[in-house]
Design an enzyme around this catalytic site. Structure first.
Site, PDB file in Angstrom:
ATOM      1  N   ASP A 178       0.869  -1.166   0.000  1.00  0.00           N
ATOM      2  CA  ASP A 178       0.000   0.000   0.000  1.00  0.00           C
ATOM      3  C   ASP A 178       0.918   1.232   0.000  1.00  0.00           C
ATOM      4  O   ASP A 178       2.139   1.120   0.174  1.00  0.00           O
ATOM      5  CB  ASP A 178      -0.885  -0.035   1.248  1.00  0.00           C
ATOM      6  CG  ASP A 178      -1.708   1.220   1.420  1.00  0.00           C
ATOM      7  OD1 ASP A 178      -2.396   1.615   0.458  1.00  0.00           O
ATOM      8  OD2 ASP A 178      -1.642   1.823   2.506  1.00  0.00           O
ATOM      9  N   ASP A 210      -1.806  -0.640   6.117  1.00  0.00           N
ATOM     10  CA  ASP A 210      -1.926   0.089   7.386  1.00  0.00           C
ATOM     11  C   ASP A 210      -3.372   0.335   7.791  1.00  0.00           C
ATOM     12  O   ASP A 210      -3.602   0.945   8.835  1.00  0.00           O
ATOM     13  CB  ASP A 210      -1.211   1.431   7.292  1.00  0.00           C
ATOM     14  CG  ASP A 210      -1.964   2.425   6.414  1.00  0.00           C
ATOM     15  OD1 ASP A 210      -2.301   3.515   6.898  1.00  0.00           O
ATOM     16  OD2 ASP A 210      -2.234   2.098   5.253  1.00  0.00           O
ATOM     17  N   ASP A 214      -0.054   5.197   1.134  1.00  0.00           N
ATOM     18  CA  ASP A 214      -0.233   6.115   2.267  1.00  0.00           C
ATOM     19  C   ASP A 214      -0.264   5.352   3.584  1.00  0.00           C
ATOM     20  O   ASP A 214      -1.037   4.401   3.746  1.00  0.00           O
ATOM     21  CB  ASP A 214      -1.534   6.903   2.104  1.00  0.00           C
ATOM     22  CG  ASP A 214      -1.433   7.949   1.009  1.00  0.00           C
ATOM     23  OD1 ASP A 214      -0.682   8.918   1.202  1.00  0.00           O
ATOM     24  OD2 ASP A 214      -2.080   7.783  -0.038  1.00  0.00           O
TER      25      ASP A 214
END
Length: 222
Positions: free
Chosen positions: A9, A166, A11
């Site tokens: 991922d 995250d 961000d």
């Protein structure tokens, strides 16, 4: 089971960019009477698509308004995100992957303009074999389609790759695609990410738990 790819991922995973996103949302939505703080960001924004975010934050407004505010927010983010630094240990991990011919892929709900800006700012543009943004798929995370698309372009099965996420929506997407997944703790707790399905949680890419898994999967010392 031999490890062939790492899929990241963006961000909150490659970089701790959440504070910049929060500032951009607050700048664009403050004049509309929408307050954006850490709690709103964690519960309403992190890991979700812009379609879902703006439908929640601006209920009753037409989709065209949501799209307009999403464009304004992303432009604000790119203006504010001028000094992004890779998360601790990331560059060492990417170098390790190159050394052992492990492919590197990106899977993000961000639009392609954001992905290009962020990778360029961090000097990472040429490090990724495959890049899947929200513009490349018909459904974003938490749907597994972005990860399935990345695996297809890599020419790999799920058990040949590891994902890093995250957010709960991102973790749901990665696990839905069948990937062993690390939860990165830049914004949420270990309990949050474990509940979302993370196989292991780590604070950053320097974690011994990560390097132990890599050594085992590749059958070599890290």
């Amino acid at each position: 089971m031999t490890l062939k790819a790492l899929i990241f991922d963006m961000d909150g995973t490659l970089v701790h960019s959440d504070p910049v996103h929060l500032r951009a949302f607050a700048e664009v939505l403050g004049p509309e009477g929408v307050s954006i703080d850490d709690e709103v960001y964690r519960n309403t924004i992190i890991g979700r698509t812009n379609e879902s975010i703006f439908a929640t934050l601006l209920p009753g407004r037409p989709v065209t308004d949501h799209e307009t505010f999403a464009d304004l927010k992303e432009a604000a983010f790119r203006r504010l995100a001028s000094d992004l630094k890779p998360l601790e240990g990331l560059l060492d991990l990417l170098d390790w992957a190159d050394r052992y011919t492990v492919k590197i892929a990106l899977v993000t709900n961000a639009p392609s303009l954001n992905a290009s800006h962020m990778l360029d700012t961090m000097g990472l543009t040429d490090r990724f074999t495959v890049k899947i943004t929200r513009d490349d798929v018909s459904r974003g995370k938490p749907d597994p389609l972005p990860y399935l698309t990345a695996l297809d372009r890599l020419g790999l099965a799920a058990d040949q790759a590891i994902a890093f996420e995250d957010s709960p929506s991102g973790m749901k997407a990665a696990k839905g695609a069948g990937l062993f997944s690390f939860g990165i703790l830049t914004g949420l707790t270990a309990a949050d990410m474990t509940r979302a399905g993370a196989d292991i949680t780590i604070p950053n890419f320097q974690s011994k738990a990560l390097w132990d898994v890599l050594a085992k999967r590749l059958g070599t010392a890290t």
